[in-house]
Structure formats: C-alpha cells, structure tokens
Design a protein around this motif. Structure first.
Motif, mmCIF file in Angstrom:
data_model
loop_
_atom_site.group_PDB
_atom_site.id
_atom_site.type_symbol
_atom_site.label_atom_id
_atom_site.label_comp_id
_atom_site.label_asym_id
_atom_site.label_seq_id
_atom_site.Cartn_x
_atom_site.Cartn_y
_atom_site.Cartn_z
ATOM 1 N N THR A 40 7.129 -6.459 -5.383
ATOM 2 C CA THR A 40 6.516 -6.424 -4.050
ATOM 3 C C THR A 40 5.315 -7.355 -3.993
ATOM 4 N N LEU A 41 4.499 -7.371 -5.047
ATOM 5 C CA LEU A 41 3.339 -8.260 -5.079
ATOM 6 C C LEU A 41 3.764 -9.731 -5.068
ATOM 7 N N GLU A 88 0.832 -1.205 0.000
ATOM 8 C CA GLU A 88 0.000 0.000 0.000
ATOM 9 C C GLU A 88 0.862 1.248 0.000
ATOM 10 N N ALA A 89 1.941 1.246 0.793
ATOM 11 C CA ALA A 89 2.832 2.401 0.835
ATOM 12 C C ALA A 89 3.491 2.608 -0.521
ATOM 13 N N ALA A 137 7.054 9.405 4.067
ATOM 14 C CA ALA A 137 7.992 8.693 4.953
ATOM 15 C C ALA A 137 7.190 7.569 5.588
ATOM 16 N N ALA A 138 7.235 6.402 4.987
ATOM 17 C CA ALA A 138 6.419 5.277 5.447
ATOM 18 C C ALA A 138 7.309 4.173 5.999
ATOM 19 N N SER A 139 6.772 3.444 6.982
ATOM 20 C CA SER A 139 7.421 2.240 7.477
ATOM 21 C C SER A 139 8.851 2.546 7.925
ATOM 22 N N ALA A 140 9.850 1.847 7.365
ATOM 23 C CA ALA A 140 11.238 2.055 7.769
ATOM 24 C C ALA A 140 11.694 3.489 7.556
ATOM 25 N N GLU A 173 -1.872 0.549 11.309
ATOM 26 C CA GLU A 173 -1.146 1.098 10.163
ATOM 27 C C GLU A 173 -1.639 2.528 9.915
ATOM 28 N N LYS A 174 -1.245 3.414 10.803
ATOM 29 C CA LYS A 174 -1.773 4.781 10.846
ATOM 30 C C LYS A 174 -1.054 5.703 9.868
#
Length: 277
Positions: A227-228, A25-26, A112-115, A186-187
């Motif tokens: 990624t998929l 999603e990111a 800026a997502a996740s890591a 997952e905000k």
C-alpha cells in the motif's frame, strides 16, 4: 417482509491511469484477528481487503456472487472486518447484496472502512461492535499520468463520490450535504456514533465478536508495504515483482530474512525515498 429500497451505484470502466487501493490509514488501524465468535447459517465473511490484491487474496465480487448462489432465496448474514480496497469490487458486492431477494443482515465486527463501508450499507439492518469502527471518505485512488490524466481521474471520481453520498444518506436519513462533508473529512465513527447518526441500526452483543491473533503477520506487513509503494506511485506489476524478490529472494541474492511490521514499514519508507529521488 419489507426490504429497504437502496440506490444503485453505477460504476463504469476504471481508467488505466489509476487503481483503487486500500487507504493506508485504514489498513494501519485494521486488526485482522477480529472475527465472529459464532457465525449464523448463510453467512458471507468479508474479513480481508476488498478486491484481489497482488498476492491473489482478498474478497472479490466473484466470490460473493458464488456464495449468494449457494444460499439461494434465503436471508443472508454478512460479517465485515475490512480496511476497504478496490472501489469497483465494493460497488459490485454492494449491488449484489441490495438486489438479494431476502433480508440482508450486516454485522460490522471490527472495521468497515472505505469500500467496505459501502458494502455495509446494503444491509436491511446493520449491527456494529461497540469497539468497532466505520469510516467513510471520498473514493481513494493511486493516479499516474500527465495533467490531462489527473483531470480525467478527478472527473471520473466525482460521480462516484456523489453516488456514495446518496447511499449513506438513504441508509442513515442524514442530509446528503452533511454526508458529503463527512466524506471530505474522512470521517471515522465508533460503534455508538455510527448508531447515533444512523449508519448502523444497533450495537452487536459483546459476545458476538472474537479477537484472536492477527492472520499471518508477515503477509499483513507485506500488504502494508504494498500500500505504501502504491501511494508512492509504483505500478502494480512492479510492486508484485519487487515484493516477490524481497519475500522469496532471487538467485545470488542475500538469504531471505523475515521482518516484523516496523521493519517492513521502515524499509518501505526508505525504498519510497529512493524511488522519488
């Protein structure tokens, strides 16, 4: 000058049964064409996935370490537009920045997502574009193996999630329990929301961000397909070989055809269905 005292994140060796990948999603919401309109001196640009991907691209701790050595004992700017990626690489970069002897200025230009959101927390000040986003969640991995491997993976991830919650809490002043709840959800925070909850200190001026054409459309589409396939459980070595064949063709195969993003995604979904059947 007083610098923030931020928690260290300790990350051991990654188990062989799983790999950290960018959250689909990111990745889907990431606009790779966003960059800085003008970068200050001593800027480290983090404008790609975190960690080396199967194409040998991405932002690595080795690259950031080399940039910090070059900058030396001076203030540093870190420009971020990334969907995240390898948690271990993100933690290594975060720890390097938090240990830097001078002030660290973080600018979230797009995402800026996740890591990448963990890296952002190393800033003594964190600016974010009003149209930018920051996403926090629990460590996201592709896990393979039997039931014992799955239990081990969950056990390995739990302290990582706790450490990340501590980092977000230390930076924002929000209770750690609330942070953990946001991570479970997952905000996503837009620029105003990130500043409001303390995950960013201020908004970037509107003229600080430039939005151009996405980088190599075919390459980005291929990364999305990768990624998929990872989400479907295909090991990295097999994905590398398969995508190499698809992109470059093999002897005796049909001529190579360049697809757009929708075609690549549809092909990946069909391939995933075939793999699972």
């Amino acid at each position: 000058m007083t610098l923030k005292t931020l928690p260290e994140i300790r990350a051991g060796r990654m188990p062989e049964t799983f790999a950290f990948e960018a959250d689909p999603e990111a990745f889907d919401r990431w606009s790779s064409g966003i960059s800085a309109a003008q970068a200050p001196e001593n800027t480290i640009s983090i404008l790609d996935v975190i960690g080396e991907d199967i194409f040998g691209e991405g932002v690595t701790s080795r690259r950031v370490s080399a940039a910090l050595r070059r900058i030396g004992d001076q203030e540093v700017y870190v420009d971020i537009n990334s969907p995240g990626g390898n948690f271990f690489e993100g933690v290594a970069i975060y720890n390097m920045l938090r240990q830097h002897s001078q002030k660290v200025h973080v600018r979230i230009l797009g995402l800026a997502a996740s890591a990448a959101s963990v890296i952002a927390m190393a800033g003594d000040d964190i600016q974010i574009g009003r149209a930018g986003f920051l996403m926090i969640h629990n460590a996201w991995v592709i896990a393979l193996g039997n039931r014992h491997d799955m239990r081990e993976a969950a056990d390995v991830l739990e302290p990582f999630d706790d450490a990340m919650a501590s980092v977000y809490a230390a930076q924002s002043g929000v209770e750690k329990a609330q942070i953990a709840e946001w991570m479970d959800q997952e905000k996503w925070f837009n620029g105003d929301q990130a500043v409001e909850v303390g995950l960013a200190t201020s908004l970037l001026p509107a003229d600080a961000v430039a939005e151009g054409e996405p980088k190599d459309r075919t390459q980005n589409s291929t990364k999305k397909v990768d990624t998929l396939l990872a989400k479907a459980g295909m090991p990295r070595s097999e994905r590398r070989a398969l995508l190499g064949d698809i992109k470059g063709g093999t002897r005796g195969a049909a001529p190579h055809v360049t697809h757009d993003a929708d075609d690549w995604t549809a092909a990946a979904e069909q391939l995933i269905t075939a793999i699972r059947s």
